[in-house]
Design a protein around this motif. Structure first.
Motif: not given
Length: 451
Positions: A116-128
């Motif tokens: 039940q994750i809040h979000r997922y972020i793909a690599k490579p990510w944007d720092d901001n």
């Protein structure tokens, strides 16, 4: 390992509103990724914890409370989806974010469903972007926790309010019961006071009986008839009370007359005696004026000899000017005086006296009152079938007096309804022996002797 160092934020990632004291757990099997994220988050003021792998992250989570956890998806041992699912069990309030570097949609869905994750972020990510995501997640977590605290606080306050309401209701119930008890006591006290007041009036009226033998019993007769006439006319309780007391005390002003005038018929009085007699109602009013409760009674006694045609005394009132209670007394007092021989030299028979009263209707007396009084005269006295007469020597404690006990002179000794105790039984017997009379009493049948 942990890092709590706070540095100025770089230009690429400004840090406006921070979440102070937030603890972020970073889990990845690549130290370089952990180092990069730690450097990125350091200027935000967040406390960062790092763990190289899922097992290490779980061990750290057992020791530290975290606000947000970021986990890589692909790790040896337990992967990110499994780690976040177990993290959810350990710290369900922590925000969970998945960091994935490959396009394995099934693994990502498993992480979303299990952890039940809040979000997922793909690599490579944007720092901001990643900083904004973490800020938003921490802010949301803070709101959720605050909302939970408010809900819990509301629940506690509602429970306290229910307790207070229950206590208040109980206090109101107790207070209501106390007030009801006080009211009952006041009603009882008022009833006793009223009873004692009436007894005092009857005893006071008995003074006239002692003043002269010819007056014996007149006050009781007039008051009893007046009470029955008031009932016949349908007067309210207050009017009946005032008329009854006025009947008891109607002759109290005669106490100041000489003995020779008390038994003398009015028709043969001298002019001087007649003038003095006409003042007896004024003397009665003056005597009763200091008693506020008897002011209405005093006015009725003052006007008992007024006539509808205006030829009465002391004020020459006529018609409706005469208080109605005084109009009730007028024919009753005159009837008793005719029978007793107070108005004329000869005593009238009850029939002749009633005829005289009937002739005065409309001119001397109120027609309604005369009609009611004549009807009362035809009505038998209350049934005393439940009474039994006994000599004073047979009186025992517990018996209840059913009729007034009066002396040979007509003085009220005890009122009907009195319950005898041993002391009063002894006094009644002593009175009978002292006066040398054969005293009989009427008591209710089936008495309950005192034990």
């Amino acid at each position: 390992m942990s890092d709590t160092e706070v540095l100025a934020a770089p230009a690429a990632a400004p840090a406006p509103a921070r979440a102070p004291s937030a603890t972020v757990l970073l889990v990845d099997d690549e130290p370089s990724i952990l180092s990069a994220l730690r450097r990125l988050f350091r200027p935000q003021g967040w406390r960062t914890l790092t763990a190289e792998g899922g097992e290490a992250g779980l061990e750290l989570a057992r020791q530290e409370s975290v606000d947000l956890v970021i986990s890589d998806m692909r790790m040896p041992g337990i992967d990110g989806a499994q780690f976040l699912q177990r993290m959810r069990e350990l710290q369900p309030d922590a925000v969970r974010i998945l960091l994935t570097g490959y396009a394995d949609i099934s693994s990502t869905i498993a992480a979303i469903n299990g952890g039940q994750i809040h979000r997922y972020i793909a690599k490579p990510w944007d720092d901001n972007d990643i900083i904004l995501v973490v800020r938003e997640a921490l802010a949301r977590r803070g709101l959720e926790l605050r909302n939970r605290e408010l809900v819990e606080l509301t629940a506690r306050q509602n429970e306290e309010l229910r307790d207070l309401n229950a206590k208040l209701e109980e206090r109101v119930r107790q207070r209501t019961a106390e007030i009801a008890q006080i009211n009952d006591m006041l009603e009882l006290a008022y009833s006793e006071l009223k009873s004692n007041f009436m007894l005092s009036m009857r005893i006071f009226a008995g003074l006239m009986d002692l003043r002269h033998p010819s007056l014996s019993g007149q006050s009781r007769r007039v008051s009893d008839w007046a009470q029955r006439v008031c009932e016949q006319l349908g007067l309210d309780e207050r009017q009946r009370h005032d008329v009854y007391v006025a009947g008891l005390l109607h002759g109290i002003g005669k106490l100041g007359l000489p003995d020779g005038m008390l038994g003398k018929p009015i028709s043969i009085m001298s002019s001087e005696e007649s003038a003095r007699y006409r003042k007896h109602t004024l003397n009665a009013e003056a005597a009763l004026m200091p008693l506020a409760q008897l002011l209405p009674v005093a006015k009725l006694i003052r006007s008992q000899h007024e006539r509808l045609d205006g030829n009465g005394f002391p004020d020459g009132l006529e018609g409706e000017e005469i208080p109605f209670g005084a109009r009730v007394l007028a024919p009753i007092v005159d009837y008793d005086s005719l029978v007793a021989g107070f108005l004329a030299e000869r005593r009238f028979s009850p029939e002749d006296a009633a005829a005289s009263i009937r002739r005065g209707a409309g001119s001397r007396y109120d027609e309604r009152v005369v009609a009611a009084f004549l009807e009362v005269l035809k009505t038998p006295l209350p049934d005393h079938a439940q009474d039994r007469e006994i000599p004073a020597l047979d009186l025992v404690p517990g018996m209840v007096l059913s009729r007034d006990l009066v002396s040979a002179q007509g003085t009220l000794l005890l009122a009907a309804g009195y319950a005898f105790d041993a002391r009063v039984v002894r006094q009644v017997r002593e009175y009978a022996q002292r006066e040398g009379v054969k005293l009989s009493l009427y008591v209710k049948k089936d008495p309950q002797p005192a034990r």
